[in-house]
Design an enzyme around this catalytic site. Structure first.
Site, PDB file in Angstrom:
ATOM      1  N   ARG A 165     131.365  73.151  24.090  1.00  0.00           N
ATOM      2  CA  ARG A 165     130.517  73.880  23.124  1.00  0.00           C
ATOM      3  C   ARG A 165     131.353  74.633  22.096  1.00  0.00           C
ATOM      4  NH1 ARG A 165     128.039  70.904  25.536  1.00  0.00           N
ATOM      5  NH2 ARG A 165     126.101  71.164  26.662  1.00  0.00           N
ATOM      6  N   SER A 235     119.707  76.259  25.931  1.00  0.00           N
ATOM      7  CA  SER A 235     120.492  77.123  26.833  1.00  0.00           C
ATOM      8  C   SER A 235     121.041  78.303  26.044  1.00  0.00           C
ATOM      9  CB  SER A 235     121.669  76.353  27.416  1.00  0.00           C
ATOM     10  OG  SER A 235     121.198  75.215  28.083  1.00  0.00           O
ATOM     11  N   GLU A 330     125.528  81.058  23.729  1.00  0.00           N
ATOM     12  CA  GLU A 330     125.825  79.781  23.058  1.00  0.00           C
ATOM     13  C   GLU A 330     125.367  79.804  21.592  1.00  0.00           C
ATOM     14  OE1 GLU A 330     125.115  76.104  25.427  1.00  0.00           O
ATOM     15  OE2 GLU A 330     124.233  75.368  23.564  1.00  0.00           O
TER      16      GLU A 330
HETATM   17  C1  FAD Z   1     115.165  72.941  23.044  1.00  0.00           C
HETATM   18  C2  FAD Z   1     116.645  72.914  22.692  1.00  0.00           C
HETATM   19  C3  FAD Z   1     117.497  72.125  23.432  1.00  0.00           C
HETATM   20  C4  FAD Z   1     118.860  72.076  23.125  1.00  0.00           C
HETATM   21  N1  FAD Z   1     119.671  71.283  23.864  1.00  0.00           N
HETATM   22  C5  FAD Z   1     120.992  71.201  23.582  1.00  0.00           C
HETATM   23  C6  FAD Z   1     121.842  70.352  24.336  1.00  0.00           C
HETATM   24  O1  FAD Z   1     121.407  69.649  25.256  1.00  0.00           O
HETATM   25  N2  FAD Z   1     123.154  70.314  24.020  1.00  0.00           N
HETATM   26  C7  FAD Z   1     123.674  71.054  22.986  1.00  0.00           C
HETATM   27  O2  FAD Z   1     124.883  70.975  22.739  1.00  0.00           O
HETATM   28  N3  FAD Z   1     122.880  71.867  22.240  1.00  0.00           N
HETATM   29  C8  FAD Z   1     121.564  71.959  22.512  1.00  0.00           C
HETATM   30  N4  FAD Z   1     120.757  72.776  21.770  1.00  0.00           N
HETATM   31  C9  FAD Z   1     121.338  73.585  20.679  1.00  0.00           C
HETATM   32  C10 FAD Z   1     121.197  72.947  19.267  1.00  0.00           C
HETATM   33  O3  FAD Z   1     120.219  71.950  19.260  1.00  0.00           O
HETATM   34  C11 FAD Z   1     122.518  72.338  18.787  1.00  0.00           C
HETATM   35  O4  FAD Z   1     123.533  73.298  18.778  1.00  0.00           O
HETATM   36  C12 FAD Z   1     122.388  71.749  17.358  1.00  0.00           C
HETATM   37  O5  FAD Z   1     123.554  71.031  17.048  1.00  0.00           O
HETATM   38  C13 FAD Z   1     122.128  72.800  16.299  1.00  0.00           C
HETATM   39  O6  FAD Z   1     121.810  72.113  15.096  1.00  0.00           O
HETATM   40  P1  FAD Z   1     121.087  72.854  13.893  1.00  0.00           P
HETATM   41  O7  FAD Z   1     121.085  71.929  12.734  1.00  0.00           O
HETATM   42  O8  FAD Z   1     119.784  73.369  14.325  1.00  0.00           O
HETATM   43  O9  FAD Z   1     122.117  74.028  13.631  1.00  0.00           O
HETATM   44  P2  FAD Z   1     121.835  75.555  13.117  1.00  0.00           P
HETATM   45  O10 FAD Z   1     121.167  76.263  14.224  1.00  0.00           O
HETATM   46  O11 FAD Z   1     121.114  75.467  11.818  1.00  0.00           O
HETATM   47  O12 FAD Z   1     123.282  76.049  12.909  1.00  0.00           O
HETATM   48  C14 FAD Z   1     124.162  76.219  13.996  1.00  0.00           C
HETATM   49  C15 FAD Z   1     125.539  76.642  13.469  1.00  0.00           C
HETATM   50  O13 FAD Z   1     126.087  75.597  12.682  1.00  0.00           O
HETATM   51  C16 FAD Z   1     126.343  76.049  11.348  1.00  0.00           C
HETATM   52  N5  FAD Z   1     126.036  74.904  10.487  1.00  0.00           N
HETATM   53  C17 FAD Z   1     124.876  74.208  10.412  1.00  0.00           C
HETATM   54  N6  FAD Z   1     125.019  73.152   9.573  1.00  0.00           N
HETATM   55  C18 FAD Z   1     126.287  73.214   9.095  1.00  0.00           C
HETATM   56  C19 FAD Z   1     127.054  72.415   8.189  1.00  0.00           C
HETATM   57  N7  FAD Z   1     126.551  71.308   7.620  1.00  0.00           N
HETATM   58  N8  FAD Z   1     128.339  72.787   7.929  1.00  0.00           N
HETATM   59  C20 FAD Z   1     128.883  73.885   8.493  1.00  0.00           C
HETATM   60  N9  FAD Z   1     128.219  74.672   9.369  1.00  0.00           N
HETATM   61  C21 FAD Z   1     126.941  74.335   9.668  1.00  0.00           C
HETATM   62  C22 FAD Z   1     125.441  77.244  11.147  1.00  0.00           C
HETATM   63  O14 FAD Z   1     125.950  78.137  10.177  1.00  0.00           O
HETATM   64  C23 FAD Z   1     125.484  77.858  12.547  1.00  0.00           C
HETATM   65  O15 FAD Z   1     126.681  78.588  12.707  1.00  0.00           O
HETATM   66  C24 FAD Z   1     119.374  72.842  22.051  1.00  0.00           C
HETATM   67  C25 FAD Z   1     118.504  73.647  21.295  1.00  0.00           C
HETATM   68  C26 FAD Z   1     117.149  73.669  21.610  1.00  0.00           C
HETATM   69  C27 FAD Z   1     116.208  74.501  20.772  1.00  0.00           C
END
Ligand code: FAD
Length: 351
Positions: A165, A235, A330
């Protein structure tokens, strides 16, 4: 490209928190970055936040700077060699839609990562992982814009500092890189990863990337709350790593504690630790833990980010007192310094 003011982020964070961005824009092409740089010259003291799907964010308060919603779209099969097919995806692509698209194209490798919410561009940030596979296992290269120099740079996987992570983008150089695209190398002869939490049991018929993806979608839907129904960020805590000695001491006292022995130490289940402290299904106003999974913090409707963060701090305290282990969140927590004093990985929005 328009910069809007006082923009609601409710639909852009999966906790469903009613928070606002002081300034907001959508980045659909890299050319749009010019507007963002002009804005930064006008407001040099205000922070910038790149946002994908908001599924790994906890906003403890309104964001005082500019939120840049990343919508860089692209899906291209670049080519193949004897071993791999190379596929490029823009940062704004929805992760799960992209995974299913690769499967529709007859490609395998990403199926275990089905149904993880969010975008392709955020996936390398914390090296997303599930069911025995991590992004780093199939990533080939990443293109990112350096916020300091405005230059586009290419990273090989070895240069990304991927860990559990974690990545260089998240911890070594936070807020420096805007990830524009990720290229994957997907094996022409796939290896299936089925030895994880009920995947085999859920499979019926022939084992294919599609059947594994379908099985994982089914398992995830039965275990995790759908953010559209119940706000959450998956998580909330990482599984902590402890020393072998610490693990042995705890194991004598708690024989049910299970751990995975790794090079760096022993990884233990954060969900188990939290459960033992009696947090599963607890509710304080609208902030709580999920009834089926203590590791998932939830917003039952009108909770504020500060209430959810307070609950997280209380959980951290109780696990620390009982087991001598400090849990690390996380999601990316954006907010007040007074609430985040103890947490090194919290982005402060005020000096
Ligand atoms: C129901 C649920 C289940 C999940 N299960 C998992 C799992 O099984 N495994 C796992 O690893 N994660 C899991 N996650 C966490 C999440 O889905 C991941 O971390 C995902 O990659 C976040 O993507 P996002 O586009 O929503 O990022 P955001 O929440 O929009 O951003 C996350 C971070 O990335 C940065 N960011 C976003 N886009 C960019 C970009 N293009 N360039 C630079 N920085 C950027 C943001 O500034 C922030 O710091 C889960 C979340 C939920 C709600």
């Amino acid at each position: 490209m328009n910069i809007r003011e006082h923009y609601s982020l409710r639909a852009l964070n999966t906790f469903g928190l009613e928070v606002k961005a002081r300034y907001f824009c959508t980045l659909a092409t890299l050319g749009g970055l010019r507007t963002v740089w002009q804005w930064q010259q006008q407001y040099p003291d205000l922070p910038i936040l790149f946002l994908g799907g908001g599924s790994n964010m906890l906003f403890v308060e309104d964001f005082p700077g500019l939120v840049v919603h990343i919508k860089l779209m692209e899906r291209t099969i670049i080519g193949s060699d004897a071993e791999y097919t190379y596929v490029k995806a823009g940062a704004g692509e929805n992760w799960h839609d992209f995974v299913r698209w690769t499967i529709d194209k007859g490609l395998a490798g990403l199926e275990n990562l089905s149904l993880i919410p969010g975008t392709v561009g955020a996936a390398p940030m914390q090296n997303i992982g599930a069911y025995g596979v991590e992004l780093k296992d199939h990533a080939y290269e990443i293109f990112a814009v350096d916020w300091k120099t405005a230059e586009m740079r290419h990273f090989s996987v070895a240069e990304c500092g991927f860990g559990y992570r974690n990545s260089r983008f998240k911890s070594l150089e936070p807020n420096r890189w805007l990830i524009a695209s990720v290229t994957f190398q997907l094996p022409n002869k796939p290896t299936w990863h089925l030895d994880y939490a009920g995947v085999k049991e859920q499979l019926t018929g022939e084992v294919t990337a599609r059947s594994i993806s379908d099985a994982i979608i089914h398992i995830r839907q039965s275990k995790l709350p759908d953010p559209a129904q119940l706000g959450n960020a998956g998580s909330f805590f990482k599984n902590p790593m402890i020393s072998d000695e610490h693990y042995q001491t705890l194991k004598e006292q708690y024989p049910h504690l299970s751990g995975w022995v790794l090079e760096e130490g022993v990884k233990v289940s954060a969900g188990w630790l939290i459960d033992q402290c009696g947090w599963k299904g607890k509710r304080f106003g609208d902030a709580g833990t999920y009834e089926r999974h203590a590791l998932v913090l939830v917003n039952h409707g009108q909770a504020s980010g500060a209430q959810i963060w307070q609950l997280a701090l209380d959980i951290i305290d109780s696990v620390e007192q009982r087991f001598g282990i400090t849990l690390e969140p996380e999601p990316n927590v954006v907010g007040k310094p007074m609430l985040s004093q103890r947490m090194p990985n919290v982005v402060l929005t005020q000096p």
